[in-house]
Write a protein that holds these residues in place. Sequence first.
Motif, PDB file in Angstrom:
ATOM      1  N   VAL A  19       0.835  -1.203   0.000  1.00  0.00           N
ATOM      2  CA  VAL A  19       0.000   0.000   0.000  1.00  0.00           C
ATOM      3  C   VAL A  19       0.874   1.258   0.000  1.00  0.00           C
ATOM      4  CG1 VAL A  19      -1.636   1.343   1.377  1.00  0.00           C
ATOM      5  CG2 VAL A  19      -1.986  -1.102   1.064  1.00  0.00           C
ATOM      6  N   GLY A  20       1.939   1.249   0.785  1.00  0.00           N
ATOM      7  CA  GLY A  20       2.829   2.398   0.845  1.00  0.00           C
ATOM      8  C   GLY A  20       3.497   2.703  -0.478  1.00  0.00           C
ATOM      9  N   LEU A 138      -3.446  -7.219  -7.317  1.00  0.00           N
ATOM     10  CA  LEU A 138      -3.901  -5.878  -7.667  1.00  0.00           C
ATOM     11  C   LEU A 138      -2.752  -4.872  -7.624  1.00  0.00           C
ATOM     12  CD1 LEU A 138      -7.275  -5.867  -5.703  1.00  0.00           C
ATOM     13  CD2 LEU A 138      -6.958  -6.099  -8.175  1.00  0.00           C
ATOM     14  N   ALA A 139      -1.850  -5.022  -6.653  1.00  0.00           N
ATOM     15  CA  ALA A 139      -0.700  -4.120  -6.568  1.00  0.00           C
ATOM     16  C   ALA A 139       0.221  -4.272  -7.775  1.00  0.00           C
ATOM     17  CB  ALA A 139       0.077  -4.385  -5.281  1.00  0.00           C
ATOM     18  N   VAL A 177      -6.244   5.802 -15.592  1.00  0.00           N
ATOM     19  CA  VAL A 177      -5.886   6.412 -14.313  1.00  0.00           C
ATOM     20  C   VAL A 177      -7.011   6.211 -13.298  1.00  0.00           C
ATOM     21  CG1 VAL A 177      -5.441   8.602 -13.129  1.00  0.00           C
ATOM     22  CG2 VAL A 177      -4.313   8.111 -15.296  1.00  0.00           C
ATOM     23  N   ALA A 178      -8.251   6.415 -13.744  1.00  0.00           N
ATOM     24  CA  ALA A 178      -9.394   6.253 -12.844  1.00  0.00           C
ATOM     25  C   ALA A 178      -9.517   4.811 -12.365  1.00  0.00           C
ATOM     26  CB  ALA A 178     -10.677   6.683 -13.555  1.00  0.00           C
ATOM     27  N   VAL A 179      -9.357   3.859 -13.279  1.00  0.00           N
ATOM     28  CA  VAL A 179      -9.437   2.445 -12.904  1.00  0.00           C
ATOM     29  C   VAL A 179      -8.301   2.066 -11.959  1.00  0.00           C
ATOM     30  CG1 VAL A 179      -9.227   0.092 -13.808  1.00  0.00           C
ATOM     31  CG2 VAL A 179     -10.694   1.753 -14.973  1.00  0.00           C
ATOM     32  N   THR A 180      -7.100   2.572 -12.229  1.00  0.00           N
ATOM     33  CA  THR A 180      -5.958   2.283 -11.357  1.00  0.00           C
ATOM     34  C   THR A 180      -6.172   2.863  -9.972  1.00  0.00           C
ATOM     35  OG1 THR A 180      -4.531   2.381 -13.321  1.00  0.00           O
ATOM     36  CG2 THR A 180      -3.448   2.413 -11.180  1.00  0.00           C
ATOM     37  N   ALA A 181      -6.746   4.065  -9.906  1.00  0.00           N
ATOM     38  CA  ALA A 181      -7.058   4.650  -8.605  1.00  0.00           C
ATOM     39  C   ALA A 181      -8.073   3.805  -7.851  1.00  0.00           C
ATOM     40  CB  ALA A 181      -7.586   6.076  -8.792  1.00  0.00           C
ATOM     41  N   THR A 186      -9.109  -0.174  -3.221  1.00  0.00           N
ATOM     42  CA  THR A 186      -9.492  -1.479  -2.669  1.00  0.00           C
ATOM     43  C   THR A 186      -8.297  -2.224  -2.090  1.00  0.00           C
ATOM     44  OG1 THR A 186      -9.284  -2.478  -4.878  1.00  0.00           O
ATOM     45  CG2 THR A 186     -11.459  -1.712  -4.217  1.00  0.00           C
ATOM     46  N   VAL A 187      -7.117  -1.979  -2.627  1.00  0.00           N
ATOM     47  CA  VAL A 187      -5.912  -2.582  -2.052  1.00  0.00           C
ATOM     48  C   VAL A 187      -5.640  -1.996  -0.665  1.00  0.00           C
ATOM     49  CG1 VAL A 187      -3.411  -2.766  -2.262  1.00  0.00           C
ATOM     50  CG2 VAL A 187      -4.846  -3.184  -4.251  1.00  0.00           C
ATOM     51  N   ALA A 188      -5.797  -0.691  -0.550  1.00  0.00           N
ATOM     52  CA  ALA A 188      -5.412  -0.009   0.688  1.00  0.00           C
ATOM     53  C   ALA A 188      -6.462  -0.080   1.786  1.00  0.00           C
ATOM     54  CB  ALA A 188      -5.102   1.460   0.385  1.00  0.00           C
TER      55      ALA A 188
END
Length: 297
Positions: A19-20, A138-139, A177-181, A186-188
């Motif tokens: 996440v970091g 996902l990361a 970009v929107a999908v990656t955000a 959800t990862v974080a």
Amino acid sequence: MEFLDPPFMQRALLAAVLVGVIAPSVGVYLVQRRQALMGDGIGHIAMTGVGLGFLLSTSPVWMATAVAVAGSVVMELIRWYGRTRGDIALAMLFYGGMAGGVLLINLSDTGSNANLTSYLFGSLATVSTEDITAICLLAAFVLLVTLGLRRQLFAVSQDEEFARVTGLPVRALNLLVAVTAAVTVTVAMRVVGLLLVSALMVVPVAAAQQISRSFRLTFVLSVVIGTAVTLAGTVTSYYQDVPPGATIVLLAIVVFVALTLLATPLARRRARRSEEASGECTLEAGADSPVEDELRV
């Protein structure tokens, strides 16, 4: 190093590192696009996915990812075509996502307010092996996009018109970009929670910008800061029994304040040197100019 012994802490630390790294990697593009609060909106929408996961007895992480991705696409479409009513539509989307998540969790047989709190603010003890698998996959996707397409994404984030003239697929990259955000949110959410994930995407980037003058250095520094505060916050929450999400965000803000205080005198010193250098250049140019000498006489 006793905090490394419990299996749940090993999972939590791995999730914290991932996440970091990825949150600032996406956040740097959002900050450039002046969409710093986009992650907060996606977090509201992802709550419906979490609720669906409990209601359908499936993985809340994967279900939240699907709903958040769909919501991010709708957000981009509203941004393109919404115009004057776009802000109202986005507000209803955000509030509806949060309300839907709360309702669905309470309708499910396995969900409860405790489950809801862990997703809203993060929880170390609830990070499962299944969550780690989903987070790693996902990361990897997020890093592949943010690093592999960094030049194209930077061009679009900096100036859409220039990127369009150069032949870049601006709308496709904006959607990416929107999908990656959405994936990053959800990862974080298992570490910092859906309500605080936007801060981890923005604050490390803002802190790095205080001492950096280039996009590349800002990217690297923000990732370093993000990783440091997530690890420090996770370890602190283990020893002090405090919420990990809130601890991580507050540490990030402390780093931002410290770098701001450090950058202020440095900026003044650079400005003073620049003024002195420009003054010397002016004097030298005046002394060497025969036209000005003749006018003085």
